[in-house]
Scaffold this active site. Sequence first.
Site, PDB file in Angstrom:
ATOM      1  N   ASP A  94     -15.159  -0.355 -23.974  1.00 45.79           N
ATOM      2  CA  ASP A  94     -14.508   0.120 -25.138  1.00 45.79           C
ATOM      3  C   ASP A  94     -14.852  -0.805 -26.449  1.00 45.79           C
ATOM      4  O   ASP A  94     -14.480  -1.932 -26.372  1.00 45.79           O
ATOM      5  CB  ASP A  94     -13.009   0.533 -25.104  1.00 45.79           C
ATOM      6  CG  ASP A  94     -12.624   1.065 -26.633  1.00 45.79           C
ATOM      7  OD1 ASP A  94     -13.113   2.283 -27.144  1.00 45.79           O
ATOM      8  OD2 ASP A  94     -11.959   0.050 -27.334  1.00 45.79           O
TER       9      ASP A  94
ATOM     10  N   TYR B  34     -14.014  -3.897 -34.704  1.00 43.64           N
ATOM     11  CA  TYR B  34     -13.627  -5.103 -34.324  1.00 43.64           C
ATOM     12  C   TYR B  34     -14.721  -6.257 -34.540  1.00 43.64           C
ATOM     13  O   TYR B  34     -15.906  -6.084 -34.263  1.00 43.64           O
ATOM     14  CB  TYR B  34     -14.017  -5.006 -32.637  1.00 43.64           C
ATOM     15  CG  TYR B  34     -12.892  -3.968 -32.062  1.00 43.64           C
ATOM     16  CD1 TYR B  34     -11.753  -3.606 -32.667  1.00 43.64           C
ATOM     17  CD2 TYR B  34     -12.952  -3.203 -30.988  1.00 43.64           C
ATOM     18  CE1 TYR B  34     -10.591  -2.476 -32.445  1.00 43.64           C
ATOM     19  CE2 TYR B  34     -12.101  -2.041 -30.511  1.00 43.64           C
ATOM     20  CZ  TYR B  34     -11.269  -1.782 -31.276  1.00 43.64           C
ATOM     21  OH  TYR B  34     -10.230  -0.952 -30.685  1.00 43.64           O
TER      22      TYR B  34
ATOM     23  N   LYS C  46     -16.122   4.052 -31.839  1.00 47.70           N
ATOM     24  CA  LYS C  46     -15.084   4.636 -32.737  1.00 47.70           C
ATOM     25  C   LYS C  46     -15.914   5.315 -34.097  1.00 47.70           C
ATOM     26  O   LYS C  46     -16.756   4.459 -34.541  1.00 47.70           O
ATOM     27  CB  LYS C  46     -13.664   3.784 -32.860  1.00 47.70           C
ATOM     28  CG  LYS C  46     -13.205   3.492 -31.762  1.00 47.70           C
ATOM     29  CD  LYS C  46     -11.977   2.698 -31.752  1.00 47.70           C
ATOM     30  CE  LYS C  46     -11.596   2.664 -30.496  1.00 47.70           C
ATOM     31  NZ  LYS C  46     -12.216   1.233 -29.621  1.00 47.70           N
TER      32      LYS C  46
END
Length: 335
Positions: free
Chosen positions: A54, A59, A85
């Site tokens: 993930d 990030y 995402k």
Amino acid sequence: MPEWEKRQIGRTKLHVTTLGLGTATMGGSRIPVTRAEGEAMVTAAWDASVRYFDTAPFYGVGAAEHRVGDALREQDRDAWVLSTKAGRLLRPRTSTAPSADGRLSPMPFEVVYDYSHDGIMRSVEDSYQRLGLARIDILYVHDIGAYQHGDELNRHHLKILRDSGYKALDELRRTGVVGAIGIGVNESQVLIDALGFGDWDAFLLAGRYTLLEQAPLDELIPLCQSRGTSIVVGGPLNSGILAGRDTWNYAAAPPEVVARVNKIAAVCAAHKVPLPAAALQFPLAHPVVAAVIPGPRTAAEFNQNLPLFTMKIPAGLRSDLRNENLLHPNAPVPG
């Protein structure tokens, strides 16, 4: 290396290993992480037979997606599952001022929230480029909710997602561009709200269904079970407080949280079970949970944690936690 069980994501054809790798820390926004160190974490997980990874644009403002793609690009793409995402777009950084929340910026970008149809489509295209991959298996809407935005601004963002962004998600799933859609957040209420307007395959819920906290059993988890929506548990160690550190929810833990953790730790110690072992295994006892995805700080930390996932948890630990009112009455526990 252990053979990890695989569990289905919602009603889709996707199956993930019950242990996945979260890459928030690997992005280097909270502590400096080099590209080599980040890729080493991914390689360590792969070598341990983990096949669910993930990541997110947020990030490391792009760094984590680059590192995941670089580390896994040569692997058989049908052998592993990738989630990323949408909800934030990365734009060239125009300010030299430090981030307001203290985050580092390994890459020269800043984020702009965009939960619209076009924003989500753009986010997916941008992720393809950073990852250097042609397929994203699970697409989560990232960090919508009052926890992130406050009540008033979240009403604005949620309306955009409901009226516009969800159409993009549904289109991406319907046309096979992604295999599953969901939401990745640190709170339950927005997921309950989202079930009122969308058909979701999975929710990535960080820090809210753990050995320390089980409030989702009251409403969210029963709703997910009835709707066929899986839960992926991020932050199973509650930002470190269940691993012996003093952080909870990405900040210093308040006294009442420390006191509760100390009580849980005492029960674990009485059964000679390391607290992190009990915490890492706890969420997977519930059938709605498809995977846990801790985010190690280093490859060495990942490898050190591996034995904790297969350690036997005695049944007496479960009963003692219940007797001390440290578990929700409906919480299933390993052992």
